[in-house]
Scaffold this active site. Structure first.
Site, short mmCIF file in Angstrom:
data_model
loop_
_atom_site.label_atom_id
_atom_site.label_comp_id
_atom_site.label_asym_id
_atom_site.label_seq_id
_atom_site.Cartn_x
_atom_site.Cartn_y
_atom_site.Cartn_z
N GLY A 1 48.48 25.72 39.97
CA GLY A 1 49.72 25.80 40.74
C GLY A 1 49.53 26.04 42.22
O GLY A 1 50.52 26.19 42.94
N LYS B 1 39.78 18.43 37.05
CA LYS B 1 40.81 17.68 36.32
C LYS B 1 40.41 16.21 36.19
O LYS B 1 40.46 15.62 35.09
CB LYS B 1 42.15 17.81 37.03
CG LYS B 1 43.31 17.15 36.31
CD LYS B 1 44.61 17.34 37.08
CE LYS B 1 45.00 18.80 37.14
NZ LYS B 1 46.30 19.02 37.79
N THR C 1 21.18 54.64 49.60
CA THR C 1 21.55 53.55 50.51
C THR C 1 22.82 53.84 51.31
O THR C 1 23.10 53.12 52.27
CB THR C 1 21.70 52.23 49.73
OG1 THR C 1 22.56 52.44 48.60
CG2 THR C 1 20.35 51.73 49.26
N GLU D 1 16.29 57.71 52.56
CA GLU D 1 17.60 57.45 53.15
C GLU D 1 17.55 57.43 54.67
O GLU D 1 18.58 57.40 55.34
CB GLU D 1 18.61 58.50 52.67
CG GLU D 1 18.16 59.93 52.82
CD GLU D 1 19.07 60.92 52.10
OE1 GLU D 1 20.27 60.65 51.97
OE2 GLU D 1 18.56 61.97 51.66
N ARG E 1 19.28 66.54 42.69
CA ARG E 1 19.02 66.61 44.13
C ARG E 1 19.27 68.04 44.61
O ARG E 1 20.37 68.58 44.41
CB ARG E 1 19.91 65.63 44.90
CG ARG E 1 19.64 65.62 46.40
CD ARG E 1 20.50 64.59 47.10
NE ARG E 1 21.89 64.99 47.16
CZ ARG E 1 22.88 64.20 47.62
NH1 ARG E 1 22.61 62.97 48.03
NH2 ARG E 1 24.12 64.64 47.65
N CYS F 1 20.40 55.17 44.24
CA CYS F 1 21.48 56.06 43.79
C CYS F 1 22.68 56.02 44.72
O CYS F 1 23.63 56.77 44.54
CB CYS F 1 20.98 57.49 43.64
SG CYS F 1 20.45 58.24 45.19
N ARG G 1 48.65 14.43 41.48
CA ARG G 1 48.30 15.84 41.26
C ARG G 1 46.96 16.16 41.94
O ARG G 1 46.08 15.31 42.02
CB ARG G 1 48.17 16.17 39.76
CG ARG G 1 49.42 15.92 38.94
CD ARG G 1 49.09 16.10 37.46
NE ARG G 1 50.21 15.78 36.60
CZ ARG G 1 51.09 16.65 36.12
NH1 ARG G 1 50.98 17.93 36.45
NH2 ARG G 1 52.06 16.28 35.33
N SER H 1 14.03 57.54 45.27
CA SER H 1 15.41 57.12 44.99
C SER H 1 16.04 56.73 46.32
O SER H 1 16.12 57.55 47.24
CB SER H 1 16.20 58.26 44.35
OG SER H 1 17.53 57.86 44.11
N MET I 1 48.05 24.05 44.53
CA MET I 1 48.19 22.88 45.40
C MET I 1 49.30 21.98 44.88
O MET I 1 49.93 22.29 43.86
CB MET I 1 46.85 22.16 45.52
CG MET I 1 45.82 22.98 46.30
SD MET I 1 44.21 22.22 46.37
CE MET I 1 43.70 22.27 44.67
N HIS J 1 53.78 30.11 35.63
CA HIS J 1 52.94 30.33 36.80
C HIS J 1 52.56 31.81 36.94
O HIS J 1 51.40 32.16 37.17
CB HIS J 1 53.66 29.84 38.06
CG HIS J 1 52.93 30.13 39.33
ND1 HIS J 1 53.20 31.25 40.09
CD2 HIS J 1 51.95 29.47 39.96
CE1 HIS J 1 52.40 31.26 41.14
NE2 HIS J 1 51.64 30.19 41.09
N ARG K 1 24.35 65.87 42.16
CA ARG K 1 24.49 66.49 43.49
C ARG K 1 24.86 67.96 43.33
O ARG K 1 26.00 68.29 43.00
CB ARG K 1 25.57 65.74 44.28
CG ARG K 1 25.16 64.32 44.63
CD ARG K 1 26.34 63.43 44.91
NE ARG K 1 27.03 63.10 43.65
CZ ARG K 1 27.76 62.00 43.45
NH1 ARG K 1 27.88 61.11 44.40
NH2 ARG K 1 28.37 61.81 42.30
N TYR L 1 15.40 51.15 38.26
CA TYR L 1 16.74 51.50 37.78
C TYR L 1 17.75 51.45 38.91
O TYR L 1 17.40 51.47 40.09
CB TYR L 1 16.75 52.90 37.14
CG TYR L 1 16.56 54.04 38.12
CD1 TYR L 1 17.63 54.59 38.82
CD2 TYR L 1 15.29 54.58 38.35
CE1 TYR L 1 17.45 55.63 39.72
CE2 TYR L 1 15.10 55.61 39.23
CZ TYR L 1 16.19 56.14 39.93
OH TYR L 1 16.01 57.16 40.82
N ARG M 1 41.11 21.76 30.79
CA ARG M 1 40.25 22.53 31.69
C ARG M 1 39.94 23.85 31.01
O ARG M 1 40.66 24.27 30.10
CB ARG M 1 40.92 22.78 33.05
CG ARG M 1 42.23 23.55 32.94
CD ARG M 1 42.96 23.57 34.26
NE ARG M 1 44.27 24.24 34.15
CZ ARG M 1 45.20 24.20 35.08
NH1 ARG M 1 44.98 23.54 36.21
NH2 ARG M 1 46.35 24.82 34.91
#
Length: 912
Positions: free
Chosen positions: A126, A47, A805, A783, A648, A870, A117, A802, A128, A483, A591, A890, A361
Site C-alpha cells: 500500500g 510482484k 564500549t 574502556e 566490577r 559488556c 501497480r 571486558s 506506492m 491496510h 555493577r 562472549y 508474495r
C-alpha cells in the site's frame, strides 16, 4: 530456478536495452541476470517476478507485463523522463496482451482494460500507487454498456477509474470524491456501495469528472494510451513519495532500488453475483497457525478489501458459497507456499465463477507468527533449522517480549464499564496512549515522546508516517487484511480494526460509543491480541517468557549454532534469576555501585566518604557496608550457580553518592535565617565542604574506577572480602560458583598489577580462614584508548578483558554522551554526518579498530585470555555481528536483550 545463462548480466536483447518483460518472459529475465532469482526480483520487483513465475507454472494469471526497476531508476536520474526505447517496448508488450486476450485497448466493441501497480524488490504493502480500470473513456463505456447490458457495473468501474486516476495520478484529495459519494448514499438512504444502481453510478461518474476537471483544470483524459503513460509515471514518482520513503526508513529498505510497474489485464470481481475479490494468507499472519486466513467480498474490486471501506467476510465462508472455486484456490495456495517455502500473501479475483490469481508474495506477519511459522516449517521439512533461525529477526524477538495488560486491571476495567468496543484482533500487543485523529498529529506527538493511539475510520497509505510514530492503531472499519492491519503487523504495532461501535467524528475530533465520548488527547488502551478497546489507562506488565514455547525452541536451535556465549548485565539477584530464565550463560557485568545507592545504604556510604581514609571510622562504616555486599553477592552467585559472574569493583566517583550541592546550600541558607539550629547548620556546612572537595571538572575522567581503588584501597578491600566470604560460604554449601573480579577505568598495567595484588592477597586470606578454595579470575575493563593500545601489557596481569564500549566510545570520540545526544549527536545522524548513533551501534572504524587491536595484542601475551563486551552494544544486533568477526568469546547485555543476543549470535555464525 537456476539455469546456465550468458555472462552478460544487463537487460539487453539484440543489442537493445530491455526495459519491459511480459509475464511469459520470466525465463528471459532470468537469462539477463545470470539465472539468479534474487536478480530477477531486483529487476522485475517481487510482484513482477512472482507473476512471471506463476505464469510459467500454469497458475491462472491475467496476462500482463512488467516495466523494470531499472526504468524507474533511469526515469528519476534523467529528470523524470522515460529512458529511450522504454515506451516503444510498453506499446509492443501491450500488443502482445491484446493478442493473448483477444481484446483491444481503447476499442469500444471489445475493450482491454488494465491495472497499473507498483512492485519493488521488497514488499511495501500500500505504500506506492495503483490505478485500476485503465482504458475506459466515454466511448468505451457506451460500448461496454451495449455489450454487457449492465449499466451499473460499467459506470461503477468508470467512476473508480476517474477517482483513482484523479487522486493517484493527479494528486486530487481523495476526500473530494468520498464526500460526494457519502452524500449520494445518504440521499438514496443506503449504507453500502452495492446498493446503488446504474443510474446512481452514472450520476456519480459525471460528478467525479467535474471534480476532476475543476481540480486539474482539464477534462479527464479520453486517450487510453495517455492514461497508461501518466499512470506509469505516477508509479515511478510514488517511489520517492513521503509515505514510501517513511516506510523504507522504518523497514530498513534501501532507497536506490526503484520500483517496477506491473501492467495487467483487468478481471472484475464486481461484474455479477458470481464475482468477488479477496486477500488471503496461507497461514494466520497474527498467530502463525497453519490455516488459510483472509477476507473476501462478493461483487467488489480488490481495493475495497484492503481499503477497509466495506467489512469483508472470512475466507472460510467462500468454501460454502463457491466450493469449486475454493477447492481450486486452496490447491493453488498450497502449491505456492511449498514452491516459495514461506507463508504467502495472495490476492485473487473471481470473475463470473472463474478464479484468477493477481499476486503472491511472502506475507507480512507478527512476531509471534514469524517465530511459529519458522519453527513449524522446519519441523514440517519445508526449511532447515538454520533457515528458521535466519528468518526470525531481532525485532521479532523484542516484540514478543513487549508488555501486556495486567489481567486484574483488565477485569477491573471490564467490571466498571470501561470496555468500549470489540473489533478485529489485527496485530497483537497492548498499548496505552492519547488519541490522535490524524497522521500528522500522531507523528508530532510521537516525536515528542508521547504515547499515541491513532484513531481513524480506516487508514490509507498516506497515514503511514503517523502509524509508525504511534504506540497503537484503532480503526472503525476494515478487517484482518486491511491496510491498517498489514502495516501494523509488519512493524509490531498493536492494532484493532473494524471496531464498528465507534462513531468517529473527525471534524469534531472525537468518537462516541453509546453515551461515552472520547476526545482527542484522551487516554485509551487497546489490546491487539483480543481486539478490545478500553477507556483510560490499563496497567502494563512484563510478558511471561516461559509461555513463548516456539521462541524457546527456536533459541535452543540458535544455541546449537552460535559460537559467541551470551551473558547478562545484572546487579541484583532478581536480575540474575531473570537473566538465567532468558538463557544467559553467565553475568558479564555486575555493577557494585548500584548496590550502594539503595535507600538504607546511602547514609552509610556518605558517612564512609566523609570519614578520613584508613581511619577507624572509615573501617566501621565499611564493615556495615560489607554485610550488605555479602548478601548481594551471595544471592547473585547462588542464582547463577555453575555459571561465571563478573563483578566490577566500585567505578563511579564518590561525589555521585553525595547530596546535591545546590540543595544543601538552600538548606543551609534556611537554617541561617532560622538561627535556632546551630548543630544542624554545622552538619550541613560540613557536608557542603565535603561535596565541594569531591567536585571534579570532568568526573568521567577523574577519580573513579581503579584510581579510586588505589587512593581509597579500604573500599576495594571491603568489596573483595564480601565477595570471597560469600563465595566460600556457597562453596561450603556445595554450590559451584565461578567469580571473576573486574577492575574498571585502567589505563596503565601498573594499575592492574597493584589492584590484582590486593585481590589475590585478600582472596587468599579469606580462603585460608574458611578452609575453602575458590577458582576465580581477575581481569580488567578496556574502556580507554590507551588500555586497548597497551593490551599486550595489560594482559600480563589479566585473566580476561571486558570491553566497556560505552566509555570507550566516549573517550574515542572525545564527547560526553549525555551532552552530545542532547545537543548535537542526533543532528549528526539525521543530517547524515554519522550513519548511526555510535552509542547505539558500535563504531567499527574507530572503536572497533581499538577492540580488534586489543584482541590481537592481548592474545599475543596470553593466548587463552577470555574476551567479551559488556557495554550496551552487547545487545545491539549489528554490534554482535562485529563481536563475532572480532573473535570475542562472549557478549553481555541487559536481561531483556539476552534472547535477542542468542538469536543474533547464531545468525552471525551462519553468515560467517
Amino acid at each position: 530456478m537456476s539455469m546456465t545463462q550468458p555472462q552478460d548480466r544487463t537487460s539487453k536483447q539484440n543489442g537493445k536495452h530491455r526495459w519491459v518483460f511480459r509475464f511469459d518472459e520470466v525465463e528471459l529475465a532470468e537469462q539477463t541476470v545470470g539465472g539468479d532469482w534474487e536478480g530477477v526480483r531486483a529487476l522485475l520487483g517481487g510482484k513482477g517476478a512472482n507473476l512471471g513465475d506463476m505464469t510459467r507454472a500454469g497458475i491462472p494469471v491475467p496476462p500482463g507485463f512488467t516495466v523494470t526497476t531499472e526504468a524507474c531508476i533511469a526515469y528519476s536520474s534523467k529528470g523524470q523522463t522515460f529512458p529511450a526505447g522504454m515506451w516503444d517496448q510498453v506499446v509492443d508488450a501491450l500488443a502482445h496482451v491484446e493478442e493473448a486476450t483477444g481484446k483491444k485497448f481503447g476499442d469500444p466493441e471489445n475493450p482491454l482494460l488494465v491495472s497499473v501497480r507498483s512492485g519493488a524488490k521488497f514488499s511495501m504493502p500500500g505504500m506506492m500507487d495503483t490505478v485500476l480500470n485503465l482504458g475506459l473513456n466515454d466511448d468505451v463505456v457506451e460500448g461496454l454498456v451495449a455489450k454487457t447490458g449492465d449499466e451499473r457495473f460499467v459506470y461503477d468501474i468508470y467512476r473508480r477509474l476517474v477517482q483513482m486516476f484523479g487522486s493517484v495520478v493527479m494528486g486530487i484529495e481523495d476526500e473530494a470524491f468520498e464526500d460526494y459519494l457519502t452524500d449520494i448514499k445518504r440521499e438514496r438512504g443506503v449504507q453500502s456501495d452495492t446498493e446503488l444502481n446504474g443510474e446512481d453510478w452514472k450520476q456519480v461518474t459525471g460528478a467525479f469528472k467535474r471534480i476532476y476537471a475543476k481540480a486539474v483544470g482539464a477534462d479527464f483524459p479520453q486517450d487510453p494510451i495517455r492514461q497508461l503513460e501518466l499512470a506509469v509515471e505516477a508509479v515511478f514518482k510514488s517511489w520517492n513519495g513521503r509515505r514510501a520513503v517513511d516506510y523504507r526508513n522504518a523497514a530498513g529498505i534501501p532507497h536506490d532500488l526503484g520500483t517496477a510497474v506491473n501492467v495487467q489485464t483487468m478481471v472484475f470481481g464486481n461484474i455479477d453475483a458470481q464475482s468477488g475479490t479477496g486477500v488471503a494468507f496461507t497461514r494466520n499472519p497474527s498467530t502463525g497457525e497453519n490455516i488459510l486466513f483472509g477476507d473476501y467480498l462478493m461483487n467488489a474490486q480488490g481495493e475495497d478489501v484492503v481499503a477497509g471501506i466495506r467489512t469483508p467476510l472470512p475466507i472460510s465462508l467462500l468454501k460454502q458459497e463457491m466450493p469449486a472455486v475454493y477447492k481450486e484456490f486452496d490447491e493453488i495456495v498450497y502449491k505456492l507456499e511449498h514452491h516459495y517455502r514461506d507463508m504467502q500473501d495472495v490476492e485473487f479475483t473471481i470473475e463470473s465463477g472463474k478464479l484468477w490469481m493477481l499476486q503472491t508474495r511472502s506475507g507480512k506477519r507478527t512476531a509471534s507468527a514469524a517465530v511459529r511459522i519458522a519453527v513449524e516449517m522446519a519441523e514440517e521439512g519445508l526449511i532447515t533449522r538454520e533457515e528458521a533461525v535466519s528468518r526470525v529477526t531481532p525485532t521479532h524477538v523484542l516484540q514478543l517480549l513487549h508488555p501486556q495488560f495486567d489481567l486484574e486491571a483488565v477485569e477491573s476495567a471490564e467490571s466498571t464499564g470501561r470496555l468500549l468496543a470489540q473489533g478485529v484482533n489485527a496485530s497483537p500487543g497492548a498499548a496505552v496512549g492519547i488519541v490522535a485523529f490524524d497522521a500528522d498529529l500522531a507523528e508530532k506527538w510521537g516525536k515528542a515522546n508521547r504515547k499515541v493511539i491513532m484513531v481513524r475510520p480506516e487508514t490509507k497509505p498516506d497515514d503511514v508516517h503517523g502509524m509508525l510514530a504511534s504506540a497503537g492503531i484503532l480503526t472503525s472499519r476494515g478487517g484482518a487484511t486491511s491496510h491498517a492491519a498489514v502495516v501494523a503487523r509488519q512493524f509490531g504495532v498493536p492494532c484493532v480494526c473494524g471496531a464498528g461501535d465507534l462513531d468517529i467524528d473527525l471534524r469534531g475530533r472525537k468518537f462516541r460509543v453509546g453515551e461515552t465520548i472520547i476526545r482527542e488527547g484522551d487516554v485509551i488502551s487497546i489490546d491487539g491480541s483480543l481486539g478490545k478497546v478500553y477507556s483510560g489507562d490499563i496497567t502494563l506488565v512484563e510478558p511471561d517468557f516461559q509461555r513463548e514455547t516456539f521462541l524457546i525452541k527456536l533459541l535452543e536451535w540458535a544455541d546449537s549454532i552460535r559460537r559467541l556465549m551470551v551473558y547478562a548485565n545484572a546487579d541484583y539477584p532478581n536480575d540474575a534469576r531473570r537473566s538465567r530464565e532468558y538463557g544467559a550463560q553467565g553475568i558479564g557485568l555486575c555493577r557494585t555501585e548500584h548496590m550502594f545507592f539503595e535507600e538504607e545504604r546511602i547514609p552509610i556510604v556518605q558517612a564512609m566518604i566523609l570519614s578520613e581514609p584508613n581511619s577507624e571510622e572509615e573501617a566501621k562504616h565499611l564493615e556495615r557496608l560489607k554485610r550488605f555486599q555479602y548478601d548481594d553477592f551471595y544471592g547473585i552467585f547462588k542464582a547463577m550457580a555453575g555459571l561465571p559472574v563478573i563483578v566490577r569493583l566500585l567505578d563511579p566517583p564518590l561525589h555521585e553518592f553525595m547530596p546535591d550541592h545546590e540543595q544543601l546550600a538552600m538548606r543551609a541558607a534556611g537554617l541561617r535565617i532560622l538561627g535556632d539550629r546551630p548543630n544542624e547548620l554545622e552538619s550541613v556546612e560540613k557536608l557542603m565542604a565535603a561535596v565541594n572537595s569531591l567536585e571534579e571538572f570532568n568526573p568521567m575522567l577523574g577519580l573513579r574506577g581503579s584510581r579510586l581503588g588505589i587512593m581509597r584501597p579500604a573500599i576495594s578491600e571491603m568489596q573483595v572480602r564480601a565477595l570471597f566470604e560469600a563465595a566460600c560460604r556457597l562453596q561450603q554449601e556445595g554450590v559451584v560458583i565461578h567469580p571473576e573480579i573486574m577492575l574498571a577505568v585502567t589505563s596503565h598495567p601498573n594499575e592492574v598489577k597493584l589492584l590484582r595484588e590486593l585481590v589475590d592477597r585478600v582472596a587468599e586470606e579469606i580462603m585460608t580462614e574458611m578452609g575453602v578454595r575458590v577458582d576465580y579470575k581477575v581481569g580488567t575493563m578496556i574502556e580507554l584508548p590507551r588500555a586497548a593500545i597497551m593490551a599486550h601489557k595489560m594482559a600480563e596481569y589479566s585473566d580476561f578483558f571486558s570491553f566497556g564500549t560505552n566509555d570507550l566510545t566516549q573517550t574515542t570520540y572525545g564527547i560526553s554522551r549525555d551532552d552530545a545526544e542532547g545537543k548535537f549527536l542526533l543532528h549528526y545522524v539525521e543530517s547524515g554526518l554519522l550513519e548511526e548513533n555510535p552509542f547505539q551501534v558500535l563504531d567499527e572504524d574507530g572503536v572497533g579498530f581499538l577492540v580488534e587491536t586489543a584482541v590481537e595484542r592481548g592474545r599475543k601475551t596470553r593466548p587463552d585470555i577470555e574476551l567479551g563486551i559488556c557495554g550496551e552494544h552487547g545487545g545491539d544486533p549489528q554490534s554482535i555481528h562485529f563481536c563475532h568477526r572480532a573473535g570475542l568469546d562472549y557478549v553481555s547485555c541487559s536481561p531483556f536483550r539476552v534472547p535477542v543476543a542468542r538469536l543474533v549470535a547464531a545468525q552471525a555464525a551462519l553468515k560467517s
